[in-house]
Design an enzyme around this catalytic site. Sequence first.
Site, PDB file in Angstrom:
ATOM      1  N   ASN A 196       0.830  -1.217   0.000  1.00  0.00           N
ATOM      2  CA  ASN A 196       0.000   0.000   0.000  1.00  0.00           C
ATOM      3  C   ASN A 196       0.862   1.264   0.000  1.00  0.00           C
ATOM      4  OD1 ASN A 196       0.984   0.141   2.587  1.00  0.00           O
ATOM      5  ND2 ASN A 196      -0.995   0.092   3.619  1.00  0.00           N
ATOM      6  N   HIS A 220       3.333   1.985   2.135  1.00  0.00           N
ATOM      7  CA  HIS A 220       3.863   2.480   3.414  1.00  0.00           C
ATOM      8  C   HIS A 220       5.385   2.328   3.488  1.00  0.00           C
ATOM      9  CE1 HIS A 220       3.162  -1.649   5.601  1.00  0.00           C
ATOM     10  NE2 HIS A 220       4.340  -1.612   5.062  1.00  0.00           N
ATOM     11  N   GLU A 271       1.354   4.463   7.295  1.00  0.00           N
ATOM     12  CA  GLU A 271       0.323   4.006   6.371  1.00  0.00           C
ATOM     13  C   GLU A 271      -0.169   5.173   5.505  1.00  0.00           C
ATOM     14  OE1 GLU A 271       0.177   0.947   6.124  1.00  0.00           O
ATOM     15  OE2 GLU A 271      -0.420  -0.155   7.920  1.00  0.00           O
TER      16      GLU A 271
HETATM   17  P1  PGA Z   1       7.897  -6.909   3.148  1.00  0.00           P
HETATM   18  O1  PGA Z   1       7.311  -5.605   3.834  1.00  0.00           O
HETATM   19  O2  PGA Z   1       9.347  -6.662   3.024  1.00  0.00           O
HETATM   20  O3  PGA Z   1       7.576  -8.012   4.107  1.00  0.00           O
HETATM   21  O4  PGA Z   1       7.208  -7.032   1.839  1.00  0.00           O
HETATM   22  C1  PGA Z   1       7.754  -4.371   3.399  1.00  0.00           C
HETATM   23  C2  PGA Z   1       7.131  -3.312   4.236  1.00  0.00           C
HETATM   24  O5  PGA Z   1       6.020  -3.544   4.732  1.00  0.00           O
HETATM   25  O6  PGA Z   1       7.738  -2.260   4.394  1.00  0.00           O
END
Ligand code: PGA
Length: 248
Positions: A136, A138, A143
């Site tokens: 998304n 973030h 967020e």
């Molecule tokens: P991920 O998460 O490396 O597990 O894809 C990335 C993030 O949420 O910043």
Amino acid sequence: MNVIAVDDKQEMSEKASAILFNEIKQNPELVLGVATGGTPTDTYDKLVEKVLAASLDLSKITTVNLDEYVGLAREHEESYWYYIYTHLYEPLGLSPDRALVPYGLSDDLQEECIRYEKSIEKVGGIDLQLLGVGRNGHIGFNEPGTPFESKTHLVELTDSTRQANARFFEHKEEVPTRAITVGISTIMKSRSILLLASGEEKAEPVNALLRGDVGEKWPVTVLNQHPSVTLVVTKDALEIEEDLDHDQ
Ligand code: PGA
């Protein structure tokens, strides 16, 4: 932005670990902002290999975790304290004395956010921030909709983030609902940023970033306003339809 496009996650991890290794070699007292999650695991493994092979001394670096879940003890296998301990400190045989991590069990979480922000200032700020990106958009647990001027703060995790992180827990219900994250302004104060993205599920945020957009809907796009960003990205996370100038 310096964009390094690579074939796969292995190559991404190789490049990223080489960058980290060189930065630490040049500055043995580096303050390194560390990301957790699935993206950087192999990067840490390869960094550890390089450090051990070269007998590089990491005892003077400081690591600053981007975030921590609220409600998990440090020893919990999914806490981010545990993550950085097991991916970096333990394999290097280093004590985690210089590992800064928000304390997710604090009785006063607001106060803990203030304390954490101050502790980053006290070590002189972050020299190099390693970042992943959520599907998304973030960065840390900032967020969509998080103000760009935010400092370390408490967040309610979105359903999509909890869903994405459920793969690390037995049941989705076990994924904490809250976390402490450094803020977007904290990240932007880092002297340089190394952003990693791998997998087609990251194509939307990566493309928002590379279009040059800047907006709270995709927090990662704030990095377009940072003077020193390197993005190491796998081809499937690029999904380029038109040619991008990789040196801009
Ligand atoms: P991920 O998460 O490396 O597990 O894809 C990335 C993030 O949420 O910043």
